[in-house]
Motif scaffolding. Sequence first.
Motif, PDB file in Angstrom:
ATOM      1  N   PHE A 162      -2.308  -2.978  -0.089  1.00 32.98           N
ATOM      2  CA  PHE A 162      -1.226  -2.035   0.545  1.00 32.98           C
ATOM      3  C   PHE A 162      -1.332  -1.686   1.663  1.00 32.98           C
ATOM      4  O   PHE A 162      -0.588  -2.258   2.722  1.00 32.98           O
ATOM      5  N   ARG A 213      10.226   4.715   7.452  1.00 34.97           N
ATOM      6  CA  ARG A 213      10.411   3.930   6.123  1.00 34.97           C
ATOM      7  C   ARG A 213       9.162   3.894   5.295  1.00 34.97           C
ATOM      8  O   ARG A 213       9.386   4.047   4.267  1.00 34.97           O
ATOM      9  N   GLU A 214       8.130   3.405   5.900  1.00 34.05           N
ATOM     10  CA  GLU A 214       7.119   3.197   5.223  1.00 34.05           C
ATOM     11  C   GLU A 214       6.677   4.344   4.301  1.00 34.05           C
ATOM     12  O   GLU A 214       6.137   4.248   3.066  1.00 34.05           O
ATOM     13  N   TRP A 243       8.055   7.431  -2.532  1.00 37.69           N
ATOM     14  CA  TRP A 243       8.963   7.083  -3.414  1.00 37.69           C
ATOM     15  C   TRP A 243       8.253   6.363  -4.525  1.00 37.69           C
ATOM     16  O   TRP A 243       8.646   6.492  -5.681  1.00 37.69           O
ATOM     17  N   ALA A 244       7.505   5.278  -4.107  1.00 39.06           N
ATOM     18  CA  ALA A 244       6.918   4.308  -5.276  1.00 39.06           C
ATOM     19  C   ALA A 244       5.855   5.167  -6.030  1.00 39.06           C
ATOM     20  O   ALA A 244       5.760   5.053  -7.154  1.00 39.06           O
ATOM     21  N   ARG A 303       2.388  -5.026   9.129  1.00 39.01           N
ATOM     22  CA  ARG A 303       3.670  -4.667   9.429  1.00 39.01           C
ATOM     23  C   ARG A 303       3.942  -3.806  10.831  1.00 39.01           C
ATOM     24  O   ARG A 303       4.908  -4.205  11.684  1.00 39.01           O
ATOM     25  N   PHE A 309      -3.533   1.683 -10.380  1.00 41.54           N
ATOM     26  CA  PHE A 309      -2.643   1.130  -9.114  1.00 41.54           C
ATOM     27  C   PHE A 309      -3.584   1.393  -7.923  1.00 41.54           C
ATOM     28  O   PHE A 309      -3.808   0.051  -7.193  1.00 41.54           O
ATOM     29  N   GLY A 314       9.133   5.159   1.674  1.00 42.56           N
ATOM     30  CA  GLY A 314       8.844   4.335   0.616  1.00 42.56           C
ATOM     31  C   GLY A 314       7.521   4.400  -0.221  1.00 42.56           C
ATOM     32  O   GLY A 314       7.647   4.409  -1.487  1.00 42.56           O
ATOM     33  N   GLY A 315       6.472   4.683   0.382  1.00 42.53           N
ATOM     34  CA  GLY A 315       5.235   5.028  -0.243  1.00 42.53           C
ATOM     35  C   GLY A 315       5.397   5.992  -1.143  1.00 42.53           C
ATOM     36  O   GLY A 315       5.087   6.110  -2.544  1.00 42.53           O
ATOM     37  N   SER A 320      10.205  -1.323   1.771  1.00 40.57           N
ATOM     38  CA  SER A 320       8.865  -0.868   2.188  1.00 40.57           C
ATOM     39  C   SER A 320       7.853  -1.476   1.416  1.00 40.57           C
ATOM     40  O   SER A 320       7.848  -1.831   0.541  1.00 40.57           O
ATOM     41  N   THR A 321       6.542  -1.274   2.242  1.00 43.44           N
ATOM     42  CA  THR A 321       5.441  -1.839   1.451  1.00 43.44           C
ATOM     43  C   THR A 321       5.274  -1.044   0.193  1.00 43.44           C
ATOM     44  O   THR A 321       4.707  -1.649  -0.900  1.00 43.44           O
ATOM     45  N   GLY A 322       5.577   0.207   0.030  1.00 43.64           N
ATOM     46  CA  GLY A 322       5.592   0.797  -1.319  1.00 43.64           C
ATOM     47  C   GLY A 322       6.447   0.259  -2.354  1.00 43.64           C
ATOM     48  O   GLY A 322       5.926   0.062  -3.629  1.00 43.64           O
ATOM     49  N   ALA A 323       7.700  -0.072  -1.944  1.00 42.94           N
ATOM     50  CA  ALA A 323       8.524  -0.722  -2.922  1.00 42.94           C
ATOM     51  C   ALA A 323       8.100  -1.974  -3.428  1.00 42.94           C
ATOM     52  O   ALA A 323       8.184  -2.462  -4.611  1.00 42.94           O
ATOM     53  N   LEU A 324       7.333  -2.707  -2.279  1.00 42.79           N
ATOM     54  CA  LEU A 324       6.741  -4.186  -2.666  1.00 42.79           C
ATOM     55  C   LEU A 324       5.708  -4.101  -3.734  1.00 42.79           C
ATOM     56  O   LEU A 324       5.788  -4.717  -4.786  1.00 42.79           O
ATOM     57  N   TYR A 325       4.930  -3.091  -3.514  1.00 45.56           N
ATOM     58  CA  TYR A 325       3.846  -3.087  -4.287  1.00 45.56           C
ATOM     59  C   TYR A 325       4.024  -2.429  -5.874  1.00 45.56           C
ATOM     60  O   TYR A 325       3.418  -2.660  -6.808  1.00 45.56           O
ATOM     61  N   LEU A 326       5.240  -1.418  -5.648  1.00 44.35           N
ATOM     62  CA  LEU A 326       5.601  -1.132  -7.037  1.00 44.35           C
ATOM     63  C   LEU A 326       6.090  -2.354  -7.823  1.00 44.35           C
ATOM     64  O   LEU A 326       5.808  -2.501  -8.959  1.00 44.35           O
TER      65      LEU A 326
END
Lengths: 115, 873
Positions: B27, B52-53, B59-60, B34, B19, B56-57, A44-50
């Motif tokens: 981001f 998912r995005e 989660w990150a 995408r 960040f 995932g966001g 996911s984009t989140g995981a990528l930037y993390l």
Amino acid sequence: MAEAPSVITPLTYEILLALASQDCHGYGIIKEIEERAGEASAPSTGALYLALQRMESDGLIEEAPGRPTSGDDARRRYYRLTRRGREAAKAESARLAALVAAARRKRLLPASADA
Amino acid sequence: MRLTERLLRAVLRLAPGSFRDRYADEFLDTHRARVDRAASRGPLAAVLLSVREVAGGAWAIARLRAGLPQEVRLATRSLWRRPGYAATAIAVLALGIGANTAIFSAVNAFIFRPLPFADAGRLTMLYETNPEFGWTVGLAAPANLLDWREQVGAFADIAAYTEFVNRVTYVKDGEPVLFGASAVSGNFFSVLGARAALGRTFTWEETWQGNDAVMVLSHDLWVTQFGADPSIVGRTLQFGTRGFEVVGVMPPGFRFPTNQTQLWHTWGWAPESRQAVWFRRAHWVRPIARLAPGVTPAEADAQFQAVVRRLQADYPETNRVMGAGLMPLRDFLIRDVKRPLMILLGAVGLLLLLACANVANLTLVRAAERSQEMALRHALGAGRLRIARQILTESLVVSVVGGVVGLGLGWAGVRAMTRLTSLGIEGATSIALDARVVVFTFLAAAASGMVFGLGPALRSTGDNLHGALTEAGRGGSQTKRSLRTAGTLVAVEVALALLLAVGAGLMLRSFWLIRRVDPGFRREGVLAVQFTIPTARYQDRDNVLAFYHRLAEALEGRPEIERVGTVGRLPLTGTSWSSQFQAAGWPPERVGFEILHRRADRGYFEALDIPLIRGRLFEPGDRAGGPLVVVINETFAREHFPGEDPIGQRIAYDRVATESSNWYEIIGIVGDQHQVSPAQAARAEVFENRNQDWDRSNWVVIRTRVEPASVLPIVRNVLREIDPLIPIAQARPLRDVWRASMVREEFILTLLTVFGGVALLLAAVGVYGVAAQAARQRTREIGIRVALGAAGPDVIGLMLRRSLVMVGLGLAAGLTASLAAARALGAVLYGVAPNDPATLAAVVGLLATVAGLACYLPARRATGLDPVRSLRD
């Protein structure tokens, strides 16, 4: 950030691999991973930037000064491997290659290397 | 789609500043790129990626912030230590939230999902009314429609369509295939603001005969039957004797006005029809108008009414009592489902409240148990605010997890509901897990977290925390107070459960009564098969009748088949057409209004065991060309010939019948068959003789000696021998037709019963929880009492008293509330009053028993304990 900087997660390795041949922006990294491993395996984009943030602070990658190809959105920041990053990628590749060689010997993979 | 971006933006705002400053822009940029790419592959891919995005966001950011939301980590850890509480609370909330998600999804599909039309807010439905016939939202006569279109300037344009689909036969690779066709006016698409994906839509001129050899295909039909071949546009497709040029293909998803619509054609009205009386008398088109720019609906209505009045004066023969009106498009499309939806929405709202009360109860009991822990924390320096925040955070964690599980449950519920009936506006919207549903679920989860968490949190800031330490938690004022609050919650739970259970009880009784209604015909062992005879090889009446005759004869020759008949429309599937009539010899002012018409043959009555009350059925001698004969039903005889003998009377379907009218002689009276549903009484109906009033499309009803569905292959075989190019349009056992006619009641019943059952369970759990807690806290007291010689039953009575008072209060409150609320159910009930005493008594009795048991069991267990042990513990 409890993990030691030397830990190379699968995602970190994918990013190192993507940047090994050319400098790239975030979306470009995703596209390369998608092409290689399929869309479902892309982070996911989140995981990528993390991961990018962690790799930057660990000194594996850095911002590339120039924007190599034309036509791309000027806002996009390009990343490139640092010397340390390249070394980490090589070391990790060697480690994986050794593992693959072992897998071959145990017939988990066909013997011919060039397919 | 941009909702996910907004969500991600919100999530990014929670990220550490460093960040955010460095990555937030790219981001979002990457995310957009995408999603755009995924969207080009279809909506499903985009939705999956978006979910998912966002996850995932979140989660990150949670990883980045791992140090910060200490409360969350603390809360998770503390919940983990008591998995029983967490699991129960999450399960209860997930049930409540899941039920709400499911019902909201349905409400969303009908009320909020956008209609597939441009600027749908400017579209308005027009309808005709006739007080004499009891028409309220009636169809329009084409001639009236044409006059409105020319004379009411407040409408930019008026289009019209038929509400049902026709099955048309297309021969593809030598095999007949049936397509669902909707007939429309040429401006249908332009008024709706719908464009073709390929080619063009119709023009107004194509409404008329001579220009009407055109056709627009749905995307679905184009893909499934024509291999998505773009060269289809311009090709001519043969339907029977006529060829239609495909002028366009609609975009995916456009299928208005029905879910079965696969292609559209125009009516091809003859221009000279405009002057014909029937064109203004027969009401069969559904008009839809687009308001002219800047015109309000009220202004349009005023102009419209002026034109309607003028038409009344100009055409008294047909329009004397015809009124008309307009209604916003969506209100019209959901007019039948709005009330049931609101009932269900109200019911699930109550269920969620009940779930919240239940969890609040659990939380309170738990807070009481933890008062020492909290006091200790306070003594060690944690501020009251901090403690309150922790309790609130725990509630929110529980409700968010409950929400996620609930979303899954809700979606499973939607899948189950759509198995019962299709959800969404026919031809226009469908049910989907869209952003609105997800947002609704999380708002519901957050709100419920607040509701059940705030109370305990507030109390923790107001309580004497030091007192809790010194009290040592044994029957002190602290725990007593929390028990009192818990008792109040129990009363609320019982009241809510009663309310829901009464709703379920009333529906159950109503449904039971509906099922017992005799629809007037045999349901078991009958298969109904619909045929439409194509015009190409069956040009006239004799060919068509010969086909049906041969088919019936061949079928009746089979040992599995007892009797075969034909009918134009099956009972319990609605009405075809209605008219007024006069009998010979009636004075001119005597008119019979709104009689229904159906076409049948003798076999229909005999196959379905429809009793002949008097007179005779159709005979072979009642031939086409001979005197016209009809059979009427009992209601017709009762309503229109009270105290007279209808047999032998001659009737004509005109307001003022003359010698030139078509006269029909009544030859028999048969038993009533419910036309619409078992819950709607049979209406006056006349059966025309199929051999005289013939049509191409008929249902063949087959009474079988075996399981009805099993004779379908026989029908196919017989058909193949007679004419392999005639397709079977539909085949349904009559038992299924009967069931389908009650599907709305069954749907509401099923849902309300599920809600009622869950409510009962939750209330029982709530009552039990509090009673058990009270018993635990009074173990010592009970031990002393028993040691001092109190008898078991006395102690049980003592313990039961308080719980039972609470249950009683809850029942009383619930009963009062249900007397007021059940009135809302009135419209969907059959044969039972909203305050039906038997149902109320049964439900109260059931709930009292369950609640009583939930009080009794813990009390009994407490008194059964060894007093010495309970004192020592």
